[in-house]
Enzyme design. Structure first.
Site, PDB file in Angstrom:
ATOM      1  CB  ALA A  40      83.146 -47.035 113.460  1.00  0.00           C
ATOM      2  CD  GLU A  62      82.714 -36.505 112.610  1.00  0.00           C
ATOM      3  OE1 GLU A  62      83.503 -37.404 112.926  1.00  0.00           O
ATOM      4  OE2 GLU A  62      82.632 -36.040 111.457  1.00  0.00           O
ATOM      5  CB  CYS A 188      86.494 -52.769 104.350  1.00  0.00           C
ATOM      6  SG  CYS A 188      85.654 -54.372 104.186  1.00  0.00           S
ATOM      7  CB  THR A 335      87.544 -53.919 109.624  1.00  0.00           C
ATOM      8  OG1 THR A 335      87.986 -54.535 110.847  1.00  0.00           O
ATOM      9  CG2 THR A 335      88.225 -54.566 108.436  1.00  0.00           C
ATOM     10  CB  CYS A 370      87.350 -58.928 105.848  1.00  0.00           C
ATOM     11  SG  CYS A 370      86.893 -58.174 104.288  1.00  0.00           S
TER      12      CYS A 370
HETATM   13  C1  LIG Z   1      82.589 -49.787 101.300  1.00  0.00           C
HETATM   14  C2  LIG Z   1      83.050 -50.099 102.701  1.00  0.00           C
HETATM   15  C3  LIG Z   1      82.770 -51.357 103.229  1.00  0.00           C
HETATM   16  C4  LIG Z   1      83.203 -51.673 104.498  1.00  0.00           C
HETATM   17  N1  LIG Z   1      82.879 -52.894 105.019  1.00  0.00           N
HETATM   18  C5  LIG Z   1      83.234 -53.206 106.277  1.00  0.00           C
HETATM   19  C6  LIG Z   1      82.812 -54.438 106.875  1.00  0.00           C
HETATM   20  O1  LIG Z   1      82.102 -55.240 106.239  1.00  0.00           O
HETATM   21  N2  LIG Z   1      83.192 -54.706 108.144  1.00  0.00           N
HETATM   22  C7  LIG Z   1      83.956 -53.822 108.854  1.00  0.00           C
HETATM   23  O2  LIG Z   1      84.251 -54.112 110.006  1.00  0.00           O
HETATM   24  N3  LIG Z   1      84.390 -52.648 108.324  1.00  0.00           N
HETATM   25  C8  LIG Z   1      84.031 -52.325 107.061  1.00  0.00           C
HETATM   26  N4  LIG Z   1      84.420 -51.110 106.521  1.00  0.00           N
HETATM   27  C9  LIG Z   1      85.458 -50.298 107.206  1.00  0.00           C
HETATM   28  C10 LIG Z   1      84.924 -49.456 108.343  1.00  0.00           C
HETATM   29  O3  LIG Z   1      83.840 -48.668 107.934  1.00  0.00           O
HETATM   30  C11 LIG Z   1      86.052 -48.579 108.870  1.00  0.00           C
HETATM   31  O4  LIG Z   1      87.193 -49.360 109.090  1.00  0.00           O
HETATM   32  C12 LIG Z   1      85.629 -47.915 110.178  1.00  0.00           C
HETATM   33  O5  LIG Z   1      84.575 -47.018 109.926  1.00  0.00           O
HETATM   34  C13 LIG Z   1      86.823 -47.228 110.831  1.00  0.00           C
HETATM   35  O6  LIG Z   1      86.400 -46.428 111.899  1.00  0.00           O
HETATM   36  P1  LIG Z   1      87.151 -45.034 112.208  1.00  0.00           P
HETATM   37  O7  LIG Z   1      86.388 -44.406 113.309  1.00  0.00           O
HETATM   38  O8  LIG Z   1      88.602 -45.296 112.349  1.00  0.00           O
HETATM   39  O9  LIG Z   1      86.975 -44.191 110.872  1.00  0.00           O
HETATM   40  P2  LIG Z   1      85.618 -43.563 110.338  1.00  0.00           P
HETATM   41  O10 LIG Z   1      84.467 -44.416 110.728  1.00  0.00           O
HETATM   42  O11 LIG Z   1      85.844 -43.300 108.899  1.00  0.00           O
HETATM   43  O12 LIG Z   1      85.454 -42.214 111.147  1.00  0.00           O
HETATM   44  C14 LIG Z   1      86.397 -41.169 111.089  1.00  0.00           C
HETATM   45  C15 LIG Z   1      85.680 -39.900 111.514  1.00  0.00           C
HETATM   46  O13 LIG Z   1      86.638 -38.853 111.665  1.00  0.00           O
HETATM   47  C16 LIG Z   1      86.080 -37.676 111.134  1.00  0.00           C
HETATM   48  N5  LIG Z   1      87.141 -36.747 110.746  1.00  0.00           N
HETATM   49  C17 LIG Z   1      87.860 -36.726 109.605  1.00  0.00           C
HETATM   50  N6  LIG Z   1      88.692 -35.679 109.616  1.00  0.00           N
HETATM   51  C18 LIG Z   1      88.512 -35.039 110.785  1.00  0.00           C
HETATM   52  C19 LIG Z   1      89.079 -33.890 111.381  1.00  0.00           C
HETATM   53  N7  LIG Z   1      89.990 -33.157 110.747  1.00  0.00           N
HETATM   54  N8  LIG Z   1      88.659 -33.515 112.608  1.00  0.00           N
HETATM   55  C20 LIG Z   1      87.720 -34.245 113.270  1.00  0.00           C
HETATM   56  N9  LIG Z   1      87.149 -35.338 112.748  1.00  0.00           N
HETATM   57  C21 LIG Z   1      87.534 -35.729 111.517  1.00  0.00           C
HETATM   58  C22 LIG Z   1      85.251 -38.151 109.954  1.00  0.00           C
HETATM   59  O14 LIG Z   1      84.270 -37.195 109.589  1.00  0.00           O
HETATM   60  C23 LIG Z   1      84.662 -39.433 110.486  1.00  0.00           C
HETATM   61  O15 LIG Z   1      83.413 -39.238 111.101  1.00  0.00           O
HETATM   62  C24 LIG Z   1      83.957 -50.738 105.264  1.00  0.00           C
HETATM   63  C25 LIG Z   1      84.211 -49.465 104.741  1.00  0.00           C
HETATM   64  C26 LIG Z   1      83.750 -49.150 103.472  1.00  0.00           C
HETATM   65  C27 LIG Z   1      83.998 -47.763 102.931  1.00  0.00           C
END
Ligand SMILES: Cc1cc2nc3c(=O)[nH]c(=O)nc-3n(C[C@H](O)[C@H](O)[C@H](O)COP(=O)(O)OP(=O)(O)OC[C@H]3O[C@@H](n4cnc5c(N)ncnc54)[C@H](O)[C@@H]3O)c2cc1C
Length: 443
Positions: A40, A62, A188, A335, A370
């Site tokens: 995200a 990714e 979350c 989140t 949240c």
């Molecule tokens: C059950 C659940 C409910 C949720 N509900 C909500 C909600 O209602 N509202 C809200 O705002 N948020 C919610 N969230 C939280 C939200 O999904 C995360 O906070 C958000 O996706 C964070 O974004 P991010 O890009 O930091 O991490 P992520 O979206 O997890 O993305 C991280 C990316 O990095 C990649 N990656 C991992 N390791 C490596 C590597 N070594 N090299 C390259 N890439 C890598 C992964 O494959 C992934 O694609 C929820 C999450 C869950 C699991």
């Protein structure tokens, strides 16, 4: 199931050939900007900057062939959404102006401005954004890895086990349904309890609620971090007969015997005691931790998160590195809503730096949200600053009250915004809407 879905997509062939092309051209390449992680946060940043900096100036590292909209997992677990609607091919959601490198980053080398990939090759950068999210640690609880996916044990946190939640909930006819929240930082922090309310509603609809105990076990000392919403959630739990057990940390799962063991935390008379509870259904929120390759790198802080300035999102020691989202050290609730707000600040500061303007001046103030689903068409929409604990509600009504509008917004509107705007870099949260929908709110 994934294959069937992709086969039905007309764009599958183009996506796949693009994936292959980028894979072939990735080793030892050099980019203006490398974004590690196409989740995200990473896509919210890379899409905009790929457009601004020009074709193939931005690379996205990714490894996952599919991108999950994780906030939808709660609804899937509650039987309210289809799992097939939670994911899309990664190659389809990365900007066409960016280079997708379909590998995992294995090492970040800030002294040489390079990232080592899982195949041993390196990619060099002028600027780096780290957005790898946080790692689920199912192995951190004794017996859980063996029990999950069977024995009535499920988790909305993993695409692998989220469909088990609704499946196993439907098998319950009596006994204990347990829902857990660990002691570690998690993404979350409301999701562990949301599913308890959806389960409660399901049991009522089936006419078995008087035979099922719904128990929420949290390792923390409060049901929610911000008092306003904690008060609301305590009242809702009480009215639904959801038993809230504070300071209970899940330490062991015995799948075949269907028993969950908790250690009591805190400083009360029972601190250190071990309690074992039989269950029919167990929803586990696993402990979470920073990825080892981040934790062991020079860009991490002592806790293993990417060490950035909490206002500017710029690294505290390496000025050409930024981070946002769950892997960052930003002391707010993790989140997608927070990542959206952070992405605007990060892009502004990074672009200013690339253009040689003044030092980073845009500031993130900890906004996060949240949406606490409490039933079909019912939701408490918590919005606050994780830095100050102050509510920052977008709408004029009291968002601590359950509302059908808040449910519609979260279940139906935000998923569309996520695919069509956030991942394209054009959604950075509801701040502009708040200005007229709730002008007296802070920020
Ligand atoms: C059950 C659940 C409910 C949720 N509900 C909500 C909600 O209602 N509202 C809200 O705002 N948020 C919610 N969230 C939280 C939200 O999904 C995360 O906070 C958000 O996706 C964070 O974004 P991010 O890009 O930091 O991490 P992520 O979206 O997890 O993305 C991280 C990316 O990095 C990649 N990656 C991992 N390791 C490596 C590597 N070594 N090299 C390259 N890439 C890598 C992964 O494959 C992934 O694609 C929820 C999450 C869950 C699991």
């Amino acid at each position: 199931m994934l294959a069937a879905k992709f086969a039905s997509r007309s764009s599958m062939r183009q996506s796949w050939s693009r994936l292959m092309t980028t894979a072939a051209s990735s080793p030892s390449s050099s980019y203006k900007l490398v974004v590690v992680g196409g989740g995200a946060a990473g896509l919210a940043v890379s899409s905009t900057l790929a457009d601004k900096l020009g074709k193939n100036e931005v690379a996205v590292i990714e490894p996952s062939p599919v991108h999950y909209q994780q906030p939808l997992f709660t609804f899937v677990g509650g039987g309210l959404k289809d799992f097939n609607d939670t994911y899309r091919p990664t190659a389809e959601v990365v900007s066409p102006n960016a280079q997708l490198i379909p590998q995992a980053a294995a090492q970040i080398n800030p002294e040489s401005n390079t990232v080592t990939l899982s195949d041993g090759s390196t990619v060099s950068y002028e600027y780096l954004v780290v957005a790898t999210g946080i790692e689920l640690n199912f192995g951190g609880i004794k017996g859980l890895q063996d029990a999950i996916g069977k024995n009535g044990v499920a988790s909305n946190y993993s695409p692998k086990y989220v469909q088990n939640t609704y499946e196993f909930l439907q098998n319950v006819t009596s006994g204990n349904a347990l829902f857990t929240m660990p002691a570690t930082p998690i993404k979350c922090a409301g999701a562990p309890q949301k599913i308890a309310y959806l389960a409660d509603e399901l049991f009522r609809e089936k006419g078995i609620r008087d035979r099922v105990n719904v128990n929420y076990y949290t390792a923390l000392g409060k049901i929610f971090a911000v008092d306003k919403y904690a008060n609301a959630m305590n009242a809702i739990a009480k009215s639904r007969d959801v038993n809230v057990n504070l300071f209970h940390d899940l330490v062991e799962v015995d799948g075949p015997a269907k028993k969950a063991t908790f250690k009591i935390l805190g400083d009360g008379a029972r601190t250190g005691d071990i309690v074992t509870v039989p269950y029919e259904f167990l929803h586990v929120t696993p402990p979470m931790k920073p990825f080892d390759f981040i934790k062991n790198s020079k860009i991490a802080n002592a806790a293993g998160y990417v060490d950035v300035n909490q206002a500017t999102l710029q690294h505290n020691r390496y000025p050409n590195i930024y981070s946002l989202g769950d892997c960052s050290s930003l002391p707010t609730s993790k989140t997608a809503a927070a990542a959206a707000a952070q992405s605007k600040v990060l892009k502004s500061n990074l672009l200013a730096q690339i253009r040689g303007d003044a030092a980073p001046s845009a500031e993130y103030t900890g906004y996060t949200s949240c949406p606490l689903v409490t039933g079909k068409h019912k939701l408490v929409l918590a919005e606050f600053s994780g830095y100050t604990g102050t509510p920052q509600e977008t709408f004029f009504f009291n968002q601590a009250n359950e509302h059908a509008f808040s449910y519609w917004l979260t279940a139906d509107l935000l998923p569309e915004i996520y695919w069509n705007s956030m991942l394209k870099g054009t959604w950075s949260g509801p701040a502009p809407i708040r200005k007229f929908a709730n002008p007296t709110s802070i920020n």
